[in-house]
Scaffold this motif. Structure first.
Motif, PDB file in Angstrom:
ATOM      1  N   UNK A   1       0.872  -1.165   0.000  1.00 51.04           N
ATOM      2  CA  UNK A   1       0.000   0.000   0.000  1.00 51.04           C
ATOM      3  C   UNK A   1       0.915   1.222   0.000  1.00 51.04           C
ATOM      4  N   UNK A   2       0.702   2.146  -0.934  1.00 47.99           N
ATOM      5  CA  UNK A   2       1.600   3.302  -1.046  1.00 47.99           C
ATOM      6  C   UNK A   2       0.851   4.613  -0.828  1.00 47.99           C
ATOM      7  N   UNK A   3       1.623   5.616  -0.441  1.00 49.51           N
ATOM      8  CA  UNK A   3       1.136   6.996  -0.355  1.00 49.51           C
ATOM      9  C   UNK A   3       1.986   7.824  -1.307  1.00 49.51           C
ATOM     10  N   UNK A   4       1.338   8.779  -1.979  1.00 47.94           N
ATOM     11  CA  UNK A   4       2.060   9.610  -2.951  1.00 47.94           C
ATOM     12  C   UNK A   4       1.697  11.073  -2.758  1.00 47.94           C
ATOM     13  N   UNK A   5       2.619  11.936  -3.167  1.00 48.16           N
ATOM     14  CA  UNK A   5       2.385  13.380  -3.108  1.00 48.16           C
ATOM     15  C   UNK A   5       1.365  13.792  -4.158  1.00 48.16           C
ATOM     16  N   UNK A   6       0.821  14.969  -3.956  1.00 51.27           N
ATOM     17  CA  UNK A   6      -0.118  15.544  -4.912  1.00 51.27           C
ATOM     18  C   UNK A   6       0.576  15.758  -6.252  1.00 51.27           C
ATOM     19  N   UNK A   7      -0.141  15.519  -7.328  1.00 48.98           N
ATOM     20  CA  UNK A   7       0.406  15.696  -8.670  1.00 48.98           C
ATOM     21  C   UNK A   7       0.954  14.420  -9.271  1.00 48.98           C
ATOM     22  N   UNK A   8       0.848  13.326  -8.537  1.00 48.64           N
ATOM     23  CA  UNK A   8       1.376  12.049  -9.008  1.00 48.64           C
ATOM     24  C   UNK A   8       0.508  11.472 -10.119  1.00 48.64           C
ATOM     25  N   UNK A   9       1.137  10.737 -11.026  1.00 48.14           N
ATOM     26  CA  UNK A   9       0.432  10.023 -12.086  1.00 48.14           C
ATOM     27  C   UNK A   9       0.018   8.667 -11.518  1.00 48.14           C
ATOM     28  N   UNK A  10      -1.223   8.553 -11.125  1.00 49.53           N
ATOM     29  CA  UNK A  10      -1.691   7.355 -10.419  1.00 49.53           C
ATOM     30  C   UNK A  10      -1.621   6.087 -11.270  1.00 49.53           C
ATOM     31  N   UNK A  11      -1.810   6.227 -12.573  1.00 48.99           N
ATOM     32  CA  UNK A  11      -1.699   5.055 -13.446  1.00 48.99           C
ATOM     33  C   UNK A  11      -0.275   4.513 -13.457  1.00 48.99           C
ATOM     34  N   UNK A  12       0.711   5.404 -13.547  1.00 46.56           N
ATOM     35  CA  UNK A  12       2.124   4.979 -13.531  1.00 46.56           C
ATOM     36  C   UNK A  12       2.483   4.364 -12.177  1.00 46.56           C
ATOM     37  N   UNK A  13       1.993   4.972 -11.104  1.00 43.35           N
ATOM     38  CA  UNK A  13       2.290   4.448  -9.775  1.00 43.35           C
ATOM     39  C   UNK A  13       1.645   3.084  -9.579  1.00 43.35           C
ATOM     40  N   UNK A  14       0.427   2.927 -10.035  1.00 41.44           N
ATOM     41  CA  UNK A  14      -0.243   1.630  -9.926  1.00 41.44           C
ATOM     42  C   UNK A  14       0.564   0.555 -10.655  1.00 41.44           C
ATOM     43  N   UNK A  15       1.028   0.869 -11.846  1.00 43.12           N
ATOM     44  CA  UNK A  15       1.857  -0.076 -12.605  1.00 43.12           C
ATOM     45  C   UNK A  15       3.147  -0.401 -11.845  1.00 43.12           C
ATOM     46  N   UNK A  16       3.797   0.612 -11.307  1.00 46.37           N
ATOM     47  CA  UNK A  16       5.052   0.405 -10.572  1.00 46.37           C
ATOM     48  C   UNK A  16       4.834  -0.459  -9.340  1.00 46.37           C
ATOM     49  N   UNK A  17       3.756  -0.213  -8.621  1.00 49.90           N
ATOM     50  CA  UNK A  17       3.477  -0.978  -7.403  1.00 49.90           C
ATOM     51  C   UNK A  17       3.177  -2.435  -7.738  1.00 49.90           C
ATOM     52  N   UNK A  18       2.328  -2.690  -8.706  1.00 49.86           N
ATOM     53  CA  UNK A  18       1.964  -4.070  -9.052  1.00 49.86           C
ATOM     54  C   UNK A  18       3.177  -4.835  -9.593  1.00 49.86           C
ATOM     55  N   UNK A  19       3.973  -4.186 -10.421  1.00 47.50           N
ATOM     56  CA  UNK A  19       5.166  -4.838 -10.967  1.00 47.50           C
ATOM     57  C   UNK A  19       6.169  -5.142  -9.860  1.00 47.50           C
TER      58      UNK A  19
END
Length: 96
Positions: free
Chosen positions: A59-77
């Motif tokens: 489970x991740x937390x990200x700063x405002x302005x983050x690209x959630x699609x890219x982060x989702x891909x990074x987390x799952x991978x």
């Protein structure tokens, strides 16, 4: 940080893979570093491990302005890669 290796039968039953036993806090730090290495995932500020027994998820937390699609891909991978390399080590905690 000591690492312990354990032979774990592969799902096919014919091969064995070596997984490193790792504490949850160390796995969280490793995951944070690997996730931040993905382009577009630099905005991730923390990683938390939710687990029950040997099953876990990131489970991740990200700063405002983050690209959630890219982060989702990074987390799952990253989660998939780490599950292939590591087995969660349950520390019994301080003895009483």
């Amino acid at each position: 940080m000591p690492f312990y290796h354990q032979l774990i039968p592969d799902l096919a039953g014919s091969a064995t893979v070596v997984k490193t036993l790792i504490l949850a806090k160390d796995l969280e730090l490793t995951a944070l570093q690997e996730i931040r290495a993905f382009p577009g995932a630099e905005y991730v500020v923390s990683v938390h491990l939710e687990h029950a027994g040997d099953t876990w998820t990131l489970v991740v937390s990200a700063r405002e302005g983050a690209d959630l699609d890219r982060i989702h891909y990074a987390v799952r991978t990253t989660e998939e890669r780490l599950k292939h390399r590591y087995k969660l080590r349950h520390d019994p905690g301080p003895s009483q």
